[in-house]
Design an enzyme around this catalytic site. Structure first.
Site, short mmCIF file in Angstrom:
data_model
loop_
_atom_site.label_atom_id
_atom_site.label_comp_id
_atom_site.label_asym_id
_atom_site.label_seq_id
_atom_site.Cartn_x
_atom_site.Cartn_y
_atom_site.Cartn_z
N HIS A 278 0.80 -1.07 0.19
CA HIS A 278 -0.02 0.01 0.20
C HIS A 278 0.86 1.14 -0.16
O HIS A 278 0.94 2.11 1.13
CB HIS A 278 -0.98 0.02 1.17
CG HIS A 278 -2.00 0.97 1.14
ND1 HIS A 278 -2.10 2.26 1.59
CD2 HIS A 278 -3.14 0.68 0.68
CE1 HIS A 278 -3.17 2.72 1.35
NE2 HIS A 278 -4.05 1.74 1.03
N PHE A 279 1.55 1.66 -0.98
CA PHE A 279 1.73 1.01 -2.13
C PHE A 279 3.36 0.97 -2.49
O PHE A 279 3.84 1.75 -1.97
CB PHE A 279 1.16 2.11 -3.56
CG PHE A 279 -0.31 2.41 -3.11
CD1 PHE A 279 -1.23 1.56 -3.53
CD2 PHE A 279 -0.92 3.39 -2.32
CE1 PHE A 279 -2.80 1.59 -3.20
CE2 PHE A 279 -2.41 3.80 -2.33
CZ PHE A 279 -3.02 2.80 -2.63
#
EC number: 4.2.1.59
Length: 145
Positions: free
Chosen positions: A47-48
């Site tokens: 994420h991410f």
């Protein structure tokens, strides 16, 4: 309050402890706590990968954990194997800025009201003095069946 005392008031354990320190606590009123966000958080690889951002739901969870510490201290009890402190709901949740590795989240939570065993709180998460998230939360302590 350091992490050793915090662990006495939260049933959570790694990797789900989202409060690192309590700066101030006024029983029946409010708590100010800290979550240090590092690149080593287990959620950042997904994420991410190329732009790590702390998931908003985990910011709200950090606020809820601060609320739990405030509630247990106010009640004069600690988590045990006979009951669970459930996160029961949230309203008016807003995410205003992303939270990144290296940020220090200041978690401010105040008790709004307690009615029939349901605790309502107002919470704000700040980074460098700017509000990054806010939420109204509800929690309830329930016996384990």
């Amino acid at each position: 309050m350091d992490i050793h005392e915090i662990l006495n008031y939260l049933p959570h354990r790694y990797p789900f402890v989202l409060v690192d320190r309590v700066l101030s606590l006024e029983l029946n009123k409010e708590i100010v706590a800290v979550k240090n966000v590092t690149i080593n958080e287990p959620f950042f690889p997904g994420h991410f990968p190329y732009h790590p951002v702390m998931p908003g739901v985990l910011i709200v969870e950090a606020l809820a954990q601060a609320a739990a510490i405030l509630s247990f201290k106010t009640m004069g009890t600690k988590p045990n194997d006979k009951s669970v402190y459930y996160f029961a709901g949230m309203d008016n949740v807003r995410f205003k800025k992303p939270v990144s590795p290296g940020d220090q989240l200041i978690l401010k939570v105040s008790i709004d009201r307690i009615l029939r065993g349901i605790w309502r709180y107002k919470g704000e998460a700040l980074v460098d003095g700017a509000v990054v998230a806010e939420a109204e939360m509800m929690c309830i302590l329930k016996a384990i069946d």
